[in-house]
Design a protein around this motif. Structure first.
Motif, PDB file in Angstrom:
ATOM      1  N   LYS A 152       6.231  -9.596   1.153  1.00 25.36           N
ATOM      2  CA  LYS A 152       5.040  -9.827   1.911  1.00 25.36           C
ATOM      3  C   LYS A 152       3.975  -8.619   2.029  1.00 25.36           C
ATOM      4  O   LYS A 152       2.931  -8.587   1.897  1.00 25.36           O
ATOM      5  N   PRO A 153       4.449  -7.411   2.021  1.00 23.21           N
ATOM      6  CA  PRO A 153       3.554  -6.156   2.063  1.00 23.21           C
ATOM      7  C   PRO A 153       2.747  -6.044   1.094  1.00 23.21           C
ATOM      8  O   PRO A 153       1.603  -5.713   0.872  1.00 23.21           O
ATOM      9  N   ILE A 154       3.406  -6.536  -0.483  1.00 21.25           N
ATOM     10  CA  ILE A 154       2.606  -6.383  -1.781  1.00 21.25           C
ATOM     11  C   ILE A 154       1.621  -7.471  -1.535  1.00 21.25           C
ATOM     12  O   ILE A 154       0.683  -7.162  -2.094  1.00 21.25           O
ATOM     13  N   ILE A 155       1.990  -8.589  -1.225  1.00 20.68           N
ATOM     14  CA  ILE A 155       1.007  -9.766  -1.207  1.00 20.68           C
ATOM     15  C   ILE A 155      -0.277  -9.398  -0.268  1.00 20.68           C
ATOM     16  O   ILE A 155      -1.437  -9.547  -0.385  1.00 20.68           O
ATOM     17  N   ASN A 156       0.102  -8.770   0.942  1.00 28.55           N
ATOM     18  CA  ASN A 156      -0.853  -8.299   2.053  1.00 28.55           C
ATOM     19  C   ASN A 156      -1.772  -7.339   1.278  1.00 28.55           C
ATOM     20  O   ASN A 156      -2.879  -7.577   1.486  1.00 28.55           O
ATOM     21  N   ILE A 215     -23.021   3.372   0.880  1.00 32.06           N
ATOM     22  CA  ILE A 215     -22.096   2.130   1.659  1.00 32.06           C
ATOM     23  C   ILE A 215     -21.156   1.420   0.686  1.00 32.06           C
ATOM     24  O   ILE A 215     -19.915   1.312   0.731  1.00 32.06           O
ATOM     25  N   SER A 216     -21.664   0.446  -0.288  1.00 33.47           N
ATOM     26  CA  SER A 216     -20.981  -0.009  -1.397  1.00 33.47           C
ATOM     27  C   SER A 216     -19.968   0.819  -1.932  1.00 33.47           C
ATOM     28  O   SER A 216     -18.868   0.391  -2.560  1.00 33.47           O
ATOM     29  N   ASP A 217     -20.555   1.986  -2.340  1.00 35.25           N
ATOM     30  CA  ASP A 217     -19.576   2.898  -3.256  1.00 35.25           C
ATOM     31  C   ASP A 217     -18.254   3.229  -2.308  1.00 35.25           C
ATOM     32  O   ASP A 217     -17.169   3.443  -2.972  1.00 35.25           O
ATOM     33  N   VAL A 218     -18.471   3.556  -0.983  1.00 36.29           N
ATOM     34  CA  VAL A 218     -17.451   3.931  -0.179  1.00 36.29           C
ATOM     35  C   VAL A 218     -16.561   2.932  -0.154  1.00 36.29           C
ATOM     36  O   VAL A 218     -15.301   3.149  -0.033  1.00 36.29           O
ATOM     37  N   VAL A 219     -16.937   1.390  -0.115  1.00 35.79           N
ATOM     38  CA  VAL A 219     -16.096   0.465   0.222  1.00 35.79           C
ATOM     39  C   VAL A 219     -15.274   0.213  -1.123  1.00 35.79           C
ATOM     40  O   VAL A 219     -14.248  -0.098  -1.084  1.00 35.79           O
ATOM     41  N   GLU A 220     -16.084   0.512  -2.275  1.00 32.48           N
ATOM     42  CA  GLU A 220     -15.304   0.141  -3.558  1.00 32.48           C
ATOM     43  C   GLU A 220     -14.261   1.472  -3.631  1.00 32.48           C
ATOM     44  O   GLU A 220     -13.460   1.106  -4.355  1.00 32.48           O
ATOM     45  N   GLU A 221     -14.532   2.664  -3.344  1.00 32.47           N
ATOM     46  CA  GLU A 221     -13.555   3.510  -3.488  1.00 32.47           C
ATOM     47  C   GLU A 221     -12.313   3.323  -2.319  1.00 32.47           C
ATOM     48  O   GLU A 221     -11.186   3.647  -2.858  1.00 32.47           O
ATOM     49  N   ILE A 222     -12.598   2.749  -1.270  1.00 34.47           N
ATOM     50  CA  ILE A 222     -11.362   1.987  -0.541  1.00 34.47           C
ATOM     51  C   ILE A 222     -10.590   1.335  -1.417  1.00 34.47           C
ATOM     52  O   ILE A 222      -9.145   1.266  -1.165  1.00 34.47           O
ATOM     53  N   ALA A 223     -11.218   0.358  -2.097  1.00 38.96           N
ATOM     54  CA  ALA A 223     -10.571  -0.520  -2.871  1.00 38.96           C
ATOM     55  C   ALA A 223      -9.880  -0.146  -3.672  1.00 38.96           C
ATOM     56  O   ALA A 223      -8.684  -0.423  -4.257  1.00 38.96           O
ATOM     57  N   GLY A 224     -10.382   0.824  -4.511  1.00 36.61           N
ATOM     58  CA  GLY A 224      -9.552   1.543  -5.495  1.00 36.61           C
ATOM     59  C   GLY A 224      -8.468   2.413  -5.025  1.00 36.61           C
ATOM     60  O   GLY A 224      -7.427   2.371  -5.631  1.00 36.61           O
ATOM     61  N   THR A 225      -8.532   2.931  -3.949  1.00 39.14           N
ATOM     62  CA  THR A 225      -7.354   3.669  -3.262  1.00 39.14           C
ATOM     63  C   THR A 225      -6.190   2.390  -2.885  1.00 39.14           C
ATOM     64  O   THR A 225      -5.177   2.666  -3.242  1.00 39.14           O
ATOM     65  N   LEU A 226      -6.633   1.443  -2.408  1.00 38.43           N
ATOM     66  CA  LEU A 226      -5.693   0.364  -2.034  1.00 38.43           C
ATOM     67  C   LEU A 226      -5.148  -0.147  -3.159  1.00 38.43           C
ATOM     68  O   LEU A 226      -3.998  -0.473  -3.435  1.00 38.43           O
ATOM     69  N   LYS A 227      -5.587  -0.162  -4.350  1.00 35.89           N
ATOM     70  CA  LYS A 227      -5.233  -0.565  -5.705  1.00 35.89           C
ATOM     71  C   LYS A 227      -4.232   0.600  -6.094  1.00 35.89           C
ATOM     72  O   LYS A 227      -2.935   0.066  -6.607  1.00 35.89           O
ATOM     73  N   ILE A 228      -4.245   1.813  -5.854  1.00 32.72           N
ATOM     74  CA  ILE A 228      -3.346   2.730  -6.258  1.00 32.72           C
ATOM     75  C   ILE A 228      -2.045   2.637  -5.316  1.00 32.72           C
ATOM     76  O   ILE A 228      -0.927   2.509  -5.596  1.00 32.72           O
ATOM     77  N   PHE A 229      -2.218   2.330  -4.106  1.00 32.26           N
ATOM     78  CA  PHE A 229      -1.136   2.154  -3.233  1.00 32.26           C
ATOM     79  C   PHE A 229      -0.347   0.635  -3.532  1.00 32.26           C
ATOM     80  O   PHE A 229       0.960   0.651  -3.556  1.00 32.26           O
ATOM     81  N   LEU A 230      -1.146  -0.405  -4.028  1.00 29.40           N
ATOM     82  CA  LEU A 230      -0.433  -1.281  -4.741  1.00 29.40           C
ATOM     83  C   LEU A 230       0.540  -0.995  -5.863  1.00 29.40           C
ATOM     84  O   LEU A 230       1.508  -1.664  -5.759  1.00 29.40           O
ATOM     85  N   ALA A 231       0.053  -0.299  -6.825  1.00 36.56           N
ATOM     86  CA  ALA A 231       0.807   0.097  -7.880  1.00 36.56           C
ATOM     87  C   ALA A 231       2.024   0.852  -7.377  1.00 36.56           C
ATOM     88  O   ALA A 231       3.076   0.674  -8.002  1.00 36.56           O
ATOM     89  N   ILE A 232       1.686   1.843  -6.344  1.00 35.24           N
ATOM     90  CA  ILE A 232       2.949   2.533  -6.126  1.00 35.24           C
ATOM     91  C   ILE A 232       4.061   1.645  -5.407  1.00 35.24           C
ATOM     92  O   ILE A 232       5.241   1.721  -5.584  1.00 35.24           O
ATOM     93  N   LEU A 233       3.402   0.961  -4.514  1.00 27.53           N
ATOM     94  CA  LEU A 233       4.278  -0.171  -3.609  1.00 27.53           C
ATOM     95  C   LEU A 233       5.208  -0.882  -4.653  1.00 27.53           C
ATOM     96  O   LEU A 233       6.407  -1.215  -4.644  1.00 27.53           O
ATOM     97  N   SER A 234       4.629  -1.309  -5.793  1.00 24.66           N
ATOM     98  CA  SER A 234       5.037  -2.275  -6.794  1.00 24.66           C
ATOM     99  C   SER A 234       6.130  -1.716  -7.548  1.00 24.66           C
ATOM    100  O   SER A 234       7.291  -2.048  -7.697  1.00 24.66           O
ATOM    101  N   THR A 235       5.934  -0.228  -7.831  1.00 25.11           N
ATOM    102  CA  THR A 235       6.560   0.337  -8.617  1.00 25.11           C
ATOM    103  C   THR A 235       8.136   1.067  -8.104  1.00 25.11           C
ATOM    104  O   THR A 235       9.184   0.530  -8.374  1.00 25.11           O
TER     105      THR A 235
END
Length: 66
Positions: free
Chosen positions: A2-6, A29-49
């Protein structure tokens, strides 16, 4: 699982939010939101690994003990 899907859903929402904000808000503002999304993508990769490593480790331990 569930955390991975979330986290994947949050990442998609932030990327879509950044794309929609480009039309309405300032570029910073849109750059900041996209940076947050990039950070979440890194967290997703770490969690999956970590999840895959845990499953492989448990499989190895179960194979050794039986």
């Amino acid at each position: 699982m569930k955390p991975i899907i979330n986290l994947a859903c949050y990442t998609i929402v932030y990327y879509l939010g950044g794309a929609l904000l480009e039309c309405v808000a300032d570029d910073k503002i849109s750059d900041v939101v996209e940076e947050i999304a990039g950070t979440l993508k890194i967290f997703l990769a770490i969690l999956s690994t970590i999840a895959v490593s845990l499953i492989v480790g448990l499989a190895i331990v179960m194979k050794i003990t039986t």
